[in-house]
Design an enzyme around this catalytic site. Structure first.
Site, PDB file in Angstrom:
ATOM      1  N   HIS A 207       0.884  -1.225   0.095  1.00 30.23           N
ATOM      2  CA  HIS A 207      -0.033  -0.154   0.201  1.00 30.23           C
ATOM      3  C   HIS A 207       0.789   1.351   0.143  1.00 30.23           C
ATOM      4  O   HIS A 207       0.397   2.292   0.112  1.00 30.23           O
ATOM      5  CB  HIS A 207      -0.929   0.030   1.312  1.00 30.23           C
ATOM      6  CG  HIS A 207      -0.113   0.362   2.498  1.00 30.23           C
ATOM      7  ND1 HIS A 207       0.553  -0.625   3.275  1.00 30.23           N
ATOM      8  CD2 HIS A 207      -0.180   1.499   3.202  1.00 30.23           C
ATOM      9  CE1 HIS A 207       0.989  -0.085   4.144  1.00 30.23           C
ATOM     10  NE2 HIS A 207       0.794   1.037   4.434  1.00 30.23           N
TER      11      HIS A 207
HETATM   12  C1  UD1 Z   1      -1.900   5.296   6.133  1.00 27.75           C
HETATM   13  C2  UD1 Z   1      -0.486   5.702   6.938  1.00 27.75           C
HETATM   14  C3  UD1 Z   1       0.508   4.515   6.642  1.00 27.75           C
HETATM   15  C4  UD1 Z   1       0.079   3.125   7.132  1.00 27.75           C
HETATM   16  C5  UD1 Z   1      -1.260   2.862   6.472  1.00 27.75           C
HETATM   17  C6  UD1 Z   1      -1.933   1.633   6.949  1.00 27.75           C
HETATM   18  C7  UD1 Z   1      -0.075   8.137   6.991  1.00 27.75           C
HETATM   19  C8  UD1 Z   1       0.905   9.056   6.283  1.00 27.75           C
HETATM   20  N1  UD1 Z   1       0.092   6.890   6.529  1.00 27.75           N
HETATM   21  O1  UD1 Z   1      -1.534   5.202   4.804  1.00 27.75           O
HETATM   22  O2  UD1 Z   1       1.716   4.736   7.539  1.00 27.75           O
HETATM   23  O3  UD1 Z   1       1.021   2.050   6.943  1.00 27.75           O
HETATM   24  O4  UD1 Z   1      -2.147   4.086   7.025  1.00 27.75           O
HETATM   25  O5  UD1 Z   1      -2.968   1.433   6.256  1.00 27.75           O
HETATM   26  O6  UD1 Z   1      -0.618   8.443   7.808  1.00 27.75           O
HETATM   27  N2  UD1 Z   1      -9.022   4.926   2.486  1.00 27.75           N
HETATM   28  C9  UD1 Z   1     -10.158   4.441   2.513  1.00 27.75           C
HETATM   29  N3  UD1 Z   1     -10.717   4.189   3.528  1.00 27.75           N
HETATM   30  C10 UD1 Z   1     -10.085   4.269   4.745  1.00 27.75           C
HETATM   31  C11 UD1 Z   1      -9.039   4.782   4.585  1.00 27.75           C
HETATM   32  C12 UD1 Z   1      -8.332   5.333   3.445  1.00 27.75           C
HETATM   33  O7  UD1 Z   1     -10.735   4.202   1.107  1.00 27.75           O
HETATM   34  O8  UD1 Z   1     -10.697   3.922   5.773  1.00 27.75           O
HETATM   35  C13 UD1 Z   1      -8.241   5.444   0.963  1.00 27.75           C
HETATM   36  C14 UD1 Z   1      -8.757   6.775   0.550  1.00 27.75           C
HETATM   37  O9  UD1 Z   1      -8.818   6.811  -0.798  1.00 27.75           O
HETATM   38  C15 UD1 Z   1      -7.444   7.541   1.061  1.00 27.75           C
HETATM   39  C16 UD1 Z   1      -6.256   6.345   0.842  1.00 27.75           C
HETATM   40  O10 UD1 Z   1      -6.829   5.219   1.237  1.00 27.75           O
HETATM   41  O11 UD1 Z   1      -7.356   8.778   0.450  1.00 27.75           O
HETATM   42  C17 UD1 Z   1      -5.154   6.872   1.806  1.00 27.75           C
HETATM   43  O12 UD1 Z   1      -5.459   6.866   3.349  1.00 27.75           O
HETATM   44  P1  UD1 Z   1      -4.518   7.684   4.170  1.00 27.75           P
HETATM   45  O13 UD1 Z   1      -5.077   7.725   5.579  1.00 27.75           O
HETATM   46  O14 UD1 Z   1      -4.190   9.033   3.680  1.00 27.75           O
HETATM   47  O15 UD1 Z   1      -3.134   6.800   4.109  1.00 27.75           O
HETATM   48  P2  UD1 Z   1      -2.853   5.169   4.037  1.00 27.75           P
HETATM   49  O16 UD1 Z   1      -2.158   5.047   2.624  1.00 27.75           O
HETATM   50  O17 UD1 Z   1      -3.965   4.455   4.410  1.00 27.75           O
END
Ligand code: UD1
Length: 364
Positions: A207
């Site tokens: 991811h």
């Molecule tokens: C975040 C953490 C990362 C961790 C990961 C575990 C930061 C900078 N990164 O990354 O260190 O390893 O979590 O999963 O905090 N999304 C959904 N549903 C959710 C959450 C996210 O659809 O419940 C999608 C959205 O499109 C979002 C994207 O995932 O924009 C990224 O989510 P985000 O929380 O920004 O970062 P992660 O890549 O999940």
């Protein structure tokens, strides 16, 4: 009695806070713990499932910030969290790991003069292009108590000029959760559901933006996976970010043609049951490098660096980068050599008792 706000935001936070919160609840004369969930992760599979599996109560405070750019997400957490601090007036705020919720809440506290304890402090990949590395460095610089999982982290903090009296080596609380839930995870039927019970199989998670946001890098990784899948099935619980990129880049058919089984993100217990039976794990996660080390399962980390070098020095982790040929070659080597991880040992204080030590340090 210490009033402690325990912060969770994203998936890798839940299994770190659960044992600390549980331990505090069992010491009511000493601790009054609350759980604050920022809402950084909000999908049922990325959040609620973990509360259920880990036996955590519903959060006392839910900020509901959701997704956004780093600036938007971090700023939203800060503006939503500040009134909580002003209202609750905690003695300590406990943050874990390296996600945006970690730095956002630590920063609010440092400006309001509220003490912050950082669990999993001092880990460094040396790669400042990773958002998590920035979060780690900044959170450590402003925290009052730095609780570390390994002694290389203590060393990193001292090198950055952190006063040694703020640093405490307490061990790895993620392994508390792992050991606490091993037995109950045996009830999970996930291996049967995935059709891999009693068979050799690999587990994959992916991811990191550096791996999945860049088409060429991701495509090379897919090529390597297709080759490895000729040897054994790969079960791939897919993070929402990765799912979106597979669609955007049109990789679905290549993956479907190989024995790579895409499934929705799994809960804590199902996922533990799945990786604990794997012949091989491939990942770019931080936590999984540690969990596989604790269980002695060969792990290939699809990154150029790791903030968890102890999993390589003592554990079962091998850094393979993202070069297609290198991934294939090392994976096939590990698969043909069943004793490759025989000399691995469990790092010091990854003993299931870190939460108790964290509570003791807060009281001191
Ligand atoms: C975040 C953490 C990362 C961790 C990961 C575990 C930061 C900078 N990164 O990354 O260190 O390893 O979590 O999963 O905090 N999304 C959904 N549903 C959710 C959450 C996210 O659809 O419940 C999608 C959205 O499109 C979002 C994207 O995932 O924009 C990224 O989510 P985000 O929380 O920004 O970062 P992660 O890549 O999940």
């Amino acid at each position: 009695m210490l009033k402690v706000l325990n912060i969770v935001g994203a998936r890798p936070n839940f299994m770190k806070v659960a044992p600390i919160y549980a331990k505090m609840k069992r010491r009511p004369e000493e601790f009054a713990p609350l759980i604050v969930h920022t809402g950084q992760h909000y999908d049922a599979a990325m959040s609620d499932a973990f509360f259920d599996d880990l036996g955590m109560p519903k959060p006392d405070v839910y900020l509901g910030v959701g997704s956004g750019s780093h600036a938007v997400q971090t700023a939203k957490i800060m503006t939503e969290f500040e009134p909580v601090i002003l209202r609750e007036k905690p003695d300590w705020v406990l943050v874990v790991g390296d996600v945006n919720s970690t730095i956002a809440c630590a920063l609010v506290c440092s400006k309001l003069g509220v003490k912050v304890a950082h669990v999993e402090a001092g880990l460094r990949s040396g790669d400042r292009s990773m958002p998590e590395e920035i979060n780690r460095i900044l959170t450590d610089a402003i925290s009052d108590l730095l609780l570390t999982t390994s002694q290389d982290a203590d060393e990193n903090l001292r090198r950055e000029g952190i006063p040694p009296e703020k640093i405490r080596f307490v061990g790895n609380v993620m392994i508390d959760s792992l050991l606490d839930h091993m037995k109950v995870a045996e009830h999970s039927t996930v291996r049967e559901e995935m059709g891999v019970e009693g068979k050799d199989y690999a587990v994959l998670t992916l991811h990191r933006p550096s791996n999945v946001d860049d088409r060429e890098t991701f495509s090379g990784i897919v090529d390597a996976l297709v080759t490895i899948a000729e040897r054994l099935p790969i079960v791939f619980p897919v993070h929402p970010r990765t799912r979106a990129k597979i669609e955007e880049f049109g990789f679905g058919e290549r993956i479907a043609a190989a024995d790579i089984r895409l499934v929705e993100p799994l809960g804590y217990l199902d996922f533990m049951r799945l990786y604990s039976g794997a012949r091989l794990v491939l990942t770019d996660s931080g936590g999984l490098q540690e969990e596989t080390t604790a269980l002695g399962i060969p792990c290939l980390t699809l990154r150029e660096n790791t903030e968890r070098p102890i999993t390589i020095e003592l554990g079962t982790n091998i850094l393979v980068g993202t070069d297609r040929n290198k991934i294939e070659q090392i994976a096939l080597d590990v698969l043909s050599n069943p004793t490759s991880d025989q000399n691995a040992t469990i790092p010091p204080l990854w003993d299931g008792k870190a939460a108790g030590r964290i509570c003791d340090e807060l009281l001191k």
